[in-house]
Design an enzyme around this catalytic site. Structure first.
Site, PDB file in Angstrom:
ATOM      1  N   GLY A 105      11.249  50.423  37.626  1.00 34.10           N
ATOM      2  CA  GLY A 105      10.256  49.423  37.586  1.00 34.10           C
ATOM      3  C   GLY A 105      10.068  48.657  38.946  1.00 34.10           C
ATOM      4  O   GLY A 105       9.333  47.546  39.054  1.00 34.10           O
ATOM      5  N   LYS A 121       9.851  51.609  43.818  1.00 34.20           N
ATOM      6  CA  LYS A 121      10.497  52.397  44.722  1.00 34.20           C
ATOM      7  C   LYS A 121       9.382  53.494  45.030  1.00 34.20           C
ATOM      8  O   LYS A 121       9.134  53.752  46.380  1.00 34.20           O
ATOM      9  CB  LYS A 121      11.580  53.193  44.331  1.00 34.20           C
ATOM     10  CG  LYS A 121      12.855  52.172  43.928  1.00 34.20           C
ATOM     11  CD  LYS A 121      14.127  53.002  43.631  1.00 34.20           C
ATOM     12  CE  LYS A 121      13.953  53.591  42.053  1.00 34.20           C
ATOM     13  NZ  LYS A 121      13.617  52.432  41.105  1.00 34.20           N
ATOM     14  N   GLU A 128      17.707  27.761  14.871  1.00 33.60           N
ATOM     15  CA  GLU A 128      17.328  27.574  16.254  1.00 33.60           C
ATOM     16  C   GLU A 128      17.347  25.930  16.985  1.00 33.60           C
ATOM     17  O   GLU A 128      17.764  25.990  18.015  1.00 33.60           O
ATOM     18  CB  GLU A 128      15.812  27.921  16.333  1.00 33.60           C
ATOM     19  CG  GLU A 128      15.524  29.203  15.714  1.00 33.60           C
ATOM     20  CD  GLU A 128      16.083  30.286  16.622  1.00 33.60           C
ATOM     21  OE1 GLU A 128      16.373  29.987  17.721  1.00 33.60           O
ATOM     22  OE2 GLU A 128      16.305  31.202  16.006  1.00 33.60           O
TER      23      GLU A 128
END
Length: 617
Positions: free
Chosen positions: A210, A213, A429
């Site tokens: 990704g 290239k 959290e």
């Protein structure tokens, strides 16, 4: 040329077969079609039956008469007879009121007879031949390709088809600089030939999936305005021995004919893997590799044929493929930094209708480690969200939400979570966020949410560094492990138990602690010793131990010690901040999503001393 000569050899067989079928058609089919229930008889019989009044109908032609007789049983029978020169026939039939007679012209049309007997069957045979050969070609496509020795499947593009230039590539400035020399050579090869310089025959593009290239190779072809041959390494792999080598020969033959041009081989590790000492099942692959090496040595680089290849596994390639004179230039296409990510986002944002006030830098900061393909997906997800919300332009919130979609998945709006579990998730959290906020070596908290996601996350805490970091200190690594243990520590502190919600945190903390011991040299028990090696670093970086079993046991003990130390530190921080832990958890339960700014405002706010600050509900 080979296919045309083969078709020409089949023409005589086709012509003879067609003529034979036409003769059979005229011999059997036409007479069978023309055959009717009319019986032939003589003229005297016709006159006798007409005088007897049994002829009900007569059709008089120039050379024949067809008449119909009603027999005693009431059945009708038709007869045919030749017409004689009888001038009284009409008067005779007219006097006999029982006969209805008409005249007809029975002249045969030569053109229609010729079309029906010859043209029609020939056209029918040609149509059937075409349909049969087309069907056979489709069914035998795989075998046909296998038997077409020397035919490569390379797709040929020109600038008008690819439409890519260096302006379409962002975040890969170093790779573009390396490729600009190739473009200049393709534009003006005489300049290099005059001084005696030879451009490298091959350039190898390496990097994670990704990162662009293939896009870089297409941009080189677009900038140089030369033909672009594109083929995948897997297309050289065939069932029969020698087929891959034949395709390599044909590819380079076509490239020499189209020079100057670019040949791009994607996923070259398919045929370019290191050759092992044993032979057998890899014989065909090795023949293909040997042919590729021979062809790269054989063609003249001054003609302007440049070979580009891409791979995610450069460490698996054969050393002979990487020596000078072959793929001797290695061009990395790494994951973009923050500036590169911002540039990539802007390039892809040109394809959509976006608000002029979008802050791409904030999005770039939140997407550390994202590839160009993932950033393009973020832009597309933002556009889809804008359409779902009935807007015609993409705004900042669309991009921020799309980042979370790519990281954690879509929101699970129909998920039903009990109040008790929701409370545990909120404390979990906030435990992460509070430990991160207290430690100076941890990244700042950007967002906290307890809205479930399709990735399986029931909530998450997002941290974003202020700037781009390429190194990680020992203190930062320990702070990261401490933050990962903060969720479980909050559960243990408030509820006196633990849940399965920390499974992903435990996995990440263990991986980081093991890397500190085996690869980073950050442990007290081991010095600067490499105890683990990384394989396929562009494809996830799987690791394997390179030590004895006794040392491996020591590694496990050291990893356990590091994680336990960080776990204890997280519990200590939360115990000191338990009042803020309760207050922030209550706020998160009410809001479900809290920004980093709101979180810090509550954390830094002085207590009101009303006696109710610890109450949640």
């Amino acid at each position: 040329m080979e296919g045309n000569s083969k078709n020409k050899k089949n023409y005589p067989v086709f012509i003879i077969t067609a003529l034979l079928l036409v003769v059979l058609y005229n011999t059997f089919v036409i007479p069978a079609v023309k055959k009717t229930d009319i019986k032939e008889t003589d003229y005297s019989f016709f006159l006798e039956q007409a005088d007897n009044g049994v002829v009900s109908k007569a059709e008089i032609g120039e050379s024949s008469i067809i008449f119909e007789i009603n027999d005693k049983s009431g059945k009708k029978q038709r007869y045919s007879t030749a017409r004689l020169d009888d001038g009284q026939l009409v008067d005779r039939l007219h006097k006999n009121g029982t006969v209805d007679f008409t005249g007809s012209i029975d002249k045969k049309n030569p053109a229609s007879e010729f079309i029906l007997s010859w043209i029609f069957p020939i056209l029918l045979i040609i149509l059937l031949w075409y349909l049969l050969t087309k069907g056979v070609n489709k069914r035998m496509n795989g075998i046909g390709n296998a038997m077409s020795f020397g035919k490569s499947n390379a797709k040929i593009y020109v600038k008008a088809q690819t439409g890519k230039t260096f302006e379409d590539v962002a975040g890969q400035d170093e790779a573009k600089e390396s490729l600009e020399e190739i473009v200049d050579f393709l534009h003006d090869p005489e300049k290099y030939a005059e001084i005696g310089a030879a451009l490298p025959k091959g350039a190898l593009l390496v990097g994670p999936p990704g990162t662009g290239k293939t896009l870089l190779a297409q941009a080189v072809a677009g900038e140089a305005d030369v033909p672009f041959f594109s083929i995948s390494g897997s297309e050289f792999v065939e069932m029969f021995v020698g087929m891959g080598a034949a395709k390599v020969r044909d590819l380079f033959r076509q490239a020499n004919e189209k020079a100057p041009c670019i040949v791009f081989i994607d996923e070259i590790d398919t045929i370019g893997k290191k050759r092992e000492g044993n032979t057998g099942s890899s014989d065909e692959r090795e023949q293909t590799l040997n042919q590729l090496l021979t062809e790269m040595d054989g063609f003249d680089g001054k003609k302007g044929v440049v070979i580009l290849a891409a791979t995610n596994r450069p460490e698996s390639l054969d050393p002979a493929l990487l020596r000078p004179g072959r793929f001797d230039r290695r061009i990395p296409a790494e994951l973009p930094d923050m500036t590169g990510r911002e540039a990539i986002l802007k390039v892809h944002a040109k394809k959509i209708k976006a608000d002029s006030n979008i802050d791409f830098k904030t999005i770039a900061r939140a997407t550390a480690g994202a590839s160009g393909a993932e950033l393009a997906n973020i832009i597309n997800e933002a556009a889809l969200r804008a359409v779902r919300n009935g807007r015609k332009t993409v705004i900042q919130s669309d991009l921020e939400e799309s980042v979370e979609v790519v990281i954690a998945g879509y929101q699970r709006k129909n998920a039903v979570i009990s109040p008790k579990e929701k409370e545990i998730i909120a404390y979990h959290e906030i435990g992460h966020a509070l430990v991160a906020a207290v430690q100076k070596d941890a990244a700042p908290v950007h967002k906290i949410t307890i809205i479930p996601r399709t990735s399986g996350a029931l909530g998450y805490t997002m941290q974003i560094d202020e700037g781009e970091k390429f190194l990680m200190t020992k203190e930062e690594a320990l702070a990261r492990i401490t933050v990962l243990t903060g969720g479980r520590s909050a559960e243990e502190l408030i509820f006196g138990t633990c849940t399965s919600g920390a499974s992903n945190d435990i996995e990440k903390a263990t991986q980081l602690a093991r890397a500190m011991v085996t690869r980073f040299g950050m442990s007290e028990s081991f010095d600067m010793i490499a105890l683990e090696t990384e394989n396929d670093r562009y494809l996830g970086g799987n690791t394997s131990l390179i030590c004895s079993t006794e040392t491996a046991a020591g590694i496990d003990d050291e990893v356990n010690r590091l994680v336990k130390k960080c776990h204890e530190k997280a519990a200590e921080i939360l115990t000191e901040k338990i009042d803020k832990l309760r207050e922030l958890a209550g706020f998160l339960l009410e809001k479900e999503t809290v920004s980093g700014e709101e979180f810090m405002n509550i954390l830094e706010r002085q207590p009101s001393h009303t006696g109710n600050e610890n109450k949640i509900f």
